[in-house]
Design an enzyme around this catalytic site. Structure first.
Site, PDB file in Angstrom:
ATOM      1  N   TYR A 109     -12.718  22.289 -11.258  1.00 13.96           N
ATOM      2  CA  TYR A 109     -13.254  21.006 -11.741  1.00 13.96           C
ATOM      3  C   TYR A 109     -14.438  20.578 -10.860  1.00 13.96           C
ATOM      4  O   TYR A 109     -14.342  20.610  -9.619  1.00 13.96           O
ATOM      5  CB  TYR A 109     -12.101  20.002 -11.658  1.00 13.96           C
TER       6      TYR A 109
ATOM      7  N   LYS B  13      -5.097  11.905 -17.515  1.00 12.05           N
ATOM      8  CA  LYS B  13      -5.267  12.679 -18.750  1.00 12.05           C
ATOM      9  C   LYS B  13      -4.007  12.560 -19.611  1.00 12.05           C
ATOM     10  O   LYS B  13      -3.736  11.512 -20.138  1.00 12.05           O
ATOM     11  CB  LYS B  13      -5.606  14.134 -18.395  1.00 12.05           C
TER      12      LYS B  13
ATOM     13  N   ARG C 139       0.824  -1.218   0.000  1.00  8.42           N
ATOM     14  CA  ARG C 139       0.000   0.000   0.000  1.00  8.42           C
ATOM     15  C   ARG C 139       0.857   1.267   0.000  1.00  8.42           C
ATOM     16  O   ARG C 139       0.423   2.335  -0.437  1.00  8.42           O
ATOM     17  CB  ARG C 139      -0.928   0.006   1.217  1.00  8.42           C
TER      18      ARG C 139
ATOM     19  N   ASP D 237      -4.298  22.583  -9.278  1.00  2.80           N
ATOM     20  CA  ASP D 237      -4.637  21.464 -10.159  1.00  2.80           C
ATOM     21  C   ASP D 237      -4.038  21.836 -11.514  1.00  2.80           C
ATOM     22  O   ASP D 237      -4.548  22.694 -12.228  1.00  2.80           O
ATOM     23  CB  ASP D 237      -6.161  21.308 -10.228  1.00  2.80           C
TER      24      ASP D 237
HETATM   25  C1  LIG Z   1     -10.209  14.701 -14.833  1.00  4.98           C
HETATM   26  C2  LIG Z   1      -9.759  15.785 -13.947  1.00  4.98           C
HETATM   27  C3  LIG Z   1      -9.512  15.555 -12.594  1.00  4.98           C
HETATM   28  C4  LIG Z   1      -9.791  14.228 -11.949  1.00  4.98           C
HETATM   29  O1  LIG Z   1      -8.999  13.199 -12.426  1.00  4.98           O
HETATM   30  P1  LIG Z   1      -9.492  11.679 -12.315  1.00  4.98           P
HETATM   31  O2  LIG Z   1      -8.245  10.916 -12.564  1.00  4.98           O
HETATM   32  O3  LIG Z   1     -10.561  11.519 -13.334  1.00  4.98           O
HETATM   33  O4  LIG Z   1     -10.005  11.480 -10.921  1.00  4.98           O
HETATM   34  C5  LIG Z   1      -9.053  16.594 -11.834  1.00  4.98           C
HETATM   35  N1  LIG Z   1      -8.855  17.803 -12.353  1.00  4.98           N
HETATM   36  C6  LIG Z   1      -9.071  18.076 -13.649  1.00  4.98           C
HETATM   37  C7  LIG Z   1      -8.814  19.452 -14.158  1.00  4.98           C
HETATM   38  C8  LIG Z   1      -9.544  17.081 -14.481  1.00  4.98           C
HETATM   39  O5  LIG Z   1      -9.805  17.361 -15.763  1.00  4.98           O
END
Ligand SMILES: *Cc1c(COP(=O)(O)O)cnc(C)c1O
Length: 384
Positions: free
Chosen positions: A107, A204, A54, A179
């Site tokens: 987001y 992404k 973990r 972010d």
């Molecule tokens: C998709 C996304 C997230 C979340 O990511 P996941 O891996 O889907 O949990 C966070 N911030 C932004 C800007 C995103 O586009």
């Protein structure tokens, strides 16, 4: 070493693995200790090195080392998704009675986390105008622990004054978090701009093929233990396969992003000339309100942007979207394929007003031939 070379060399050492180019994928729960001394030593520092599955495996650590090196962060912590990176970063610093500042264009699931989970914990969230720069200081009080940014916002693409907000936060002893999914460490060196925590939905662009969920938190040494302990305490750990996919994706991130970015800009410029389009929201366009800040702080633009149609009926919108050949409709982005999504900014903000009439549509430019993508959108606009 330049960033593009770091992308290639980070997180691997063939000499340590029989000359094989890539690190192996370790699958692990149990880690055996040779004797009591070793067991006790490891228990005193459970967040460093292998300890239990973990807490991470050498595959996890290779991905983390590569991410940290890329963004010039002292440490990186891999978690199971982008949203997990957000939740862990907030929970690590917030307790009952605390206050957090969150950009109003954030987001959607970040907002849901704040409005539900943090609220239940007794943490107060204030949403702020993302265009606020150093004036963010007027929203901070003695209870404020964290200021959260997302730049550009991944639906409406406002660019924040990241260095100014990070500076004001640092001056008040408030932790700054961004972010940074849209730009990746390649296009926004957030840590170098003074941000304490730069997190990414590696789901992404970093994995880049729409086949993995993965998150990563890049940060300074002084925050590492707190963040890592939070992730481990919550039982949050990414799979070895996912970390390997993240590492693999990093090697081609530069060439993929360059193409995503070029195609997106080409489509954005074409959309600006279409009579059905009211406005294009893309910070690399010279007439975009965020262009000057983008040019000052960013080193490139990725492939995600939005545009606003002149008002249309739902039937017209469906006629446009349903017939597209290359643009899939679905959540997420950053994979090799093009995507399109109608979005509704007014339902996702509370501190600012969204005053533009007309449907907002978010586009992810994939790696297809830009001419095919433009022809597909042209046919879509004709179906309106
Ligand atoms: C998709 C996304 C997230 C979340 O990511 P996941 O891996 O889907 O949990 C966070 N911030 C932004 C800007 C995103 O586009």
């Amino acid at each position: 070493m330049k960033k593009r070379s770091r992308l290639i060399s980070a997180g691997r050492d063939p000499r340590q693995q029989h000359g094989i180019v890539n690190p192996p994928v370790y699958r692990a729960s149990t880690v055996l200790f040779p004797d009591l001394d070793a067991l006790e030593h490891a228990s005193r520092r459970p967040f460093e090195g292998v300890y239990y599955g973990r807490h991470g495996t050498p595959t996890t650590f290779a991905f983390e080392a590569a991410m940290a090196e890329l963004e010039r962060a002292e440490r990186a912590i891999a978690v199971s998704s982008g949203l997990a990176a957000i939740a862990v970063s907030l929970l690590a610093f917030l307790e009952q009675g605390d206050h957090v500042l969150v950009a109003d264009n954030v987001y959607g699931p970040t907002r849901i986390f704040c409005d539900n989970f943090l609220q239940q914990m007794g943490v107060q969230t204030t949403y702020y105008d993302p265009l606020l720069g150093e004036d963010i200081k007027y929203l901070m009080d003695t209870r404020t622990r964290v200021v959260f940014m997302e730049s550009p916002g991944s639906l409406t693409f406002e660019v924040q004054d990241v260095p100014a907000i990070a500076r004001e936060a640092r001056a008040q002893g408030v932790v700054s978090v961004i972010d940074n999914t849209w730009a990746t460490p390649l296009y926004l060196p957030a840590i170098e701009h003074g941000v304490d925590i730069s997190l990414h939905a590696a789901t992404k662009y970093i994995t880049g093929h729409a086949d993995a969920m993965l998150g990563v938190i890049n940060t300074r040494e002084e925050y590492f233990t707190r963040l890592k302990r939070t992730a481990v305490t919550l039982g949050n750990c990414p799979g070895s396969e996912e970390c390997n996919l993240g590492l693999r994706g990093l090697r081609t991130l530069d060439v993929r992003l360059e193409r995503h970015g070029r195609t997106a800009l080409q489509i954005a410029e074409w959309l600006q000339g279409q009579p059905e389009v009211r406005r294009v929201l893309h910070p690399a366009l010279p007439d975009d309100p965020g262009h000057a800040l983008w040019q000052r702080d960013f080193e490139g633009a990725s492939g995600l942007f939005s545009f606003i149609l002149n008002p249309v009926s739902r039937t017209q919108l469906a006629a446009m979207l349903d017939g597209l050949e290359h643009f899939g409709m679905g959540y997420s982005w950053g994979g090799y394929e093009s995507l399109i999504l109608p979005v509704d900014p007014p339902s996702l903000r509370t501190a600012t007003q969204w005053e533009e009439p007309g449907q907002v549509i978010r586009v992810h430019a994939g790696l297809e031939d830009p001419e095919d993508l433009i022809a597909d959108l042209a046919a879509g606009l004709a179906r309106l």
